[in-house]
Design a protein around this motif. Structure first.
Motif, PDB file in Angstrom:
ATOM      1  N   VAL A 130       5.041   8.589   6.906  1.00 25.08           N
ATOM      2  CA  VAL A 130       4.863   8.454   5.577  1.00 25.08           C
ATOM      3  C   VAL A 130       5.732   8.476   4.796  1.00 25.08           C
ATOM      4  O   VAL A 130       6.089   7.820   3.729  1.00 25.08           O
ATOM      5  CB  VAL A 130       3.722   9.687   5.117  1.00 25.08           C
ATOM      6  CG1 VAL A 130       3.396   9.794   3.855  1.00 25.08           C
ATOM      7  CG2 VAL A 130       2.627   9.659   6.374  1.00 25.08           C
ATOM      8  N   TRP A 135       2.310   5.229   3.880  1.00 23.14           N
ATOM      9  CA  TRP A 135       1.449   6.089   3.351  1.00 23.14           C
ATOM     10  C   TRP A 135      -0.129   6.013   3.967  1.00 23.14           C
ATOM     11  O   TRP A 135      -1.180   7.114   3.930  1.00 23.14           O
ATOM     12  CB  TRP A 135       1.216   5.994   1.664  1.00 23.14           C
ATOM     13  CG  TRP A 135       2.333   6.737   0.960  1.00 23.14           C
ATOM     14  CD1 TRP A 135       3.621   6.851   1.431  1.00 23.14           C
ATOM     15  CD2 TRP A 135       2.246   7.321  -0.098  1.00 23.14           C
ATOM     16  NE1 TRP A 135       4.101   7.607   0.778  1.00 23.14           N
ATOM     17  CE2 TRP A 135       3.618   8.026  -0.488  1.00 23.14           C
ATOM     18  CE3 TRP A 135       1.314   7.766  -0.823  1.00 23.14           C
ATOM     19  CZ2 TRP A 135       3.837   8.768  -1.614  1.00 23.14           C
ATOM     20  CZ3 TRP A 135       1.391   8.638  -1.939  1.00 23.14           C
ATOM     21  CH2 TRP A 135       2.803   9.033  -2.546  1.00 23.14           C
ATOM     22  N   LEU A 138      -1.745   8.546   6.277  1.00 28.69           N
ATOM     23  CA  LEU A 138      -2.671   9.442   6.051  1.00 28.69           C
ATOM     24  C   LEU A 138      -4.117   9.407   5.854  1.00 28.69           C
ATOM     25  O   LEU A 138      -5.013  10.486   6.041  1.00 28.69           O
ATOM     26  CB  LEU A 138      -2.263   9.743   4.313  1.00 28.69           C
ATOM     27  CG  LEU A 138      -0.697  10.406   3.862  1.00 28.69           C
ATOM     28  CD1 LEU A 138      -0.672  10.240   2.239  1.00 28.69           C
ATOM     29  CD2 LEU A 138      -0.666  11.726   4.372  1.00 28.69           C
ATOM     30  N   TYR A 190       1.202  17.234   6.740  1.00 27.87           N
ATOM     31  CA  TYR A 190       2.318  16.267   6.177  1.00 27.87           C
ATOM     32  C   TYR A 190       3.424  17.410   5.583  1.00 27.87           C
ATOM     33  O   TYR A 190       4.536  17.277   5.823  1.00 27.87           O
ATOM     34  CB  TYR A 190       2.008  15.296   5.387  1.00 27.87           C
ATOM     35  CG  TYR A 190       3.436  14.573   4.652  1.00 27.87           C
ATOM     36  CD1 TYR A 190       4.359  14.172   5.766  1.00 27.87           C
ATOM     37  CD2 TYR A 190       3.407  14.137   3.529  1.00 27.87           C
ATOM     38  CE1 TYR A 190       5.465  13.282   5.188  1.00 27.87           C
ATOM     39  CE2 TYR A 190       4.330  13.542   2.950  1.00 27.87           C
ATOM     40  CZ  TYR A 190       5.579  12.922   3.897  1.00 27.87           C
ATOM     41  OH  TYR A 190       6.621  12.327   3.272  1.00 27.87           O
ATOM     42  N   VAL A 290       2.241  14.975  -1.310  1.00 25.42           N
ATOM     43  CA  VAL A 290       2.679  13.858  -0.534  1.00 25.42           C
ATOM     44  C   VAL A 290       3.938  13.361  -1.217  1.00 25.42           C
ATOM     45  O   VAL A 290       5.109  13.120  -0.552  1.00 25.42           O
ATOM     46  CB  VAL A 290       1.690  12.807  -0.610  1.00 25.42           C
ATOM     47  CG1 VAL A 290       2.286  11.514   0.236  1.00 25.42           C
ATOM     48  CG2 VAL A 290       0.535  12.938   0.430  1.00 25.42           C
ATOM     49  N   THR A 294       7.692  13.785   0.428  1.00 25.51           N
ATOM     50  CA  THR A 294       8.657  12.752   0.703  1.00 25.51           C
ATOM     51  C   THR A 294       9.930  12.844   0.150  1.00 25.51           C
ATOM     52  O   THR A 294      11.008  12.732   0.791  1.00 25.51           O
ATOM     53  CB  THR A 294       7.880  11.376   0.052  1.00 25.51           C
ATOM     54  OG1 THR A 294       6.517  11.223   0.861  1.00 25.51           O
ATOM     55  CG2 THR A 294       8.847  10.205   0.232  1.00 25.51           C
TER      56      THR A 294
END
Length: 298
Positions: A130, A135, A138, A190, A290, A294
């Motif tokens: 990711v 992405w 997910l 994540y 997210v 990241t």
């Protein structure tokens, strides 16, 4: 709550229960899950979730000529449909189809679709995850299963919970709960799991339906003990069985419960606005999680 000094409250000041709309002389704490009018024990008719009044049961099974304003609705304002479990069946079909693809295409397909934060993939000979811009993982991971017992257990859970939650919410709201719960589970996995630890499965979405079931039971005054027992057993298994992504389970459970709270407790005059705002708020929280993770990985 304690009473304020100098403000005694007698029995005559206690709030009274609403009256059954068909029997105005009877107090009741039960309401129809479709029209939300108060009904007494004589009028209530058992439904998949909660109880319905005789009028809603009668018009809900009619020819469909009733005006939209008077058409029976679910407790969340969704439309009553002939096939109350259609979306549940479609989701099971999608999961099974993806499982067949895993069996047919093997490890490479799995490496391209499972949830990975940031890692080097020997199968693909490249950096994946990711955090590497993929992405889509997910979402794809929510429909991915590798072993037969895994998909069987999850699909049984989806069938059991879907037959309760989908008729109570309506199709579009049920889809929102399922997908956002799955995304919530992926986002928490994540965020907290090791960046190179892969995870997959519909468990996050199914735990979201479990959270929705608990909220619906509370909203419709159903005995909460069976619901809490199911939830407790599921959580015990989550934290005691090996190779279980507890982050995905908890993320899905919280997301599903929060969304359903907004769906079934929204005021009727602003129902659509509040429901859309609830779903948008959960989605924004997922996106923020997210993005933050990241940034920390890259």
């Amino acid at each position: 709550m304690d009473q304020a000094p100098g403000s005694p409250q007698g029995p005559q000041d206690a709030p009274s229960l609403p009256k059954c709309y068909r029997h105005p002389d009877r107090d009741t704490g039960i309401s129809c899950t479709r029209c939300e009018r108060p009904i007494c024990t004589e009028c209530m008719i058992s439904a998949s979730v909660g109880f319905q009044c005789p009028e809603c049961v009668r018009t809900g099974s009619g020819t469909g000529h009733a005006p939209d304003a008077n058409r029976p609705r679910t407790i969340a304002g969704g439309s009553i449909t002939d096939d109350s479990f259609l979306v549940t069946k479609i989701l099971i079909g999608i999961n099974v189809a993806v499982f067949v693809m895993v069996l047919a295409l093997g490890e490479r397909f799995l490496a391209e679709t499972e949830l990975i934060g940031y890692a080097y993939s020997p199968q693909l000979s490249e950096i994946v995850g990711v955090a590497h811009g993929q992405w889509y993982r997910l979402v794809t991971a929510v429909f991915l299963h590798q072993e037969l017992p895994h998909i069987l257990f999850n699909m049984l859970g989806l069938w059991f919970l879907g037959r309760i939650v989908e008729p109570a919410l309506g199709r579009s709201r049920f889809i929102a709960v399922y997908l956002l719960s799955g995304l919530g589970g992926s986002a928490l996995a994540y965020l907290l799991a090791a960046p190179n630890q892969p995870s997959l499965g519909a468990s996050g979405a199914i735990f979201g339906l479990m959270g929705a079931f608990a909220v619906l039971a509370r909203r419709t005054n159903i005995d909460m003990r069976p619901v809490l027992i199911i939830l407790a057993v599921s959580l015990v298994l989550t934290f005691t069985r090996p190779d279980i992504s507890w982050e995905g389970h908890i993320g899905g459970l919280v997301a599903g419960a929060l969304i359903t709270l907004g769906l079934v407790y929204a005021p009727r005059d602003r129902r659509t606005l509040v429901q859309l705002a609830t779903c948008a708020a959960v989605l924004l929280l997922i996106l923020a999680t997210v993005v933050g993770r990241t940034v920390s990985l890259t």
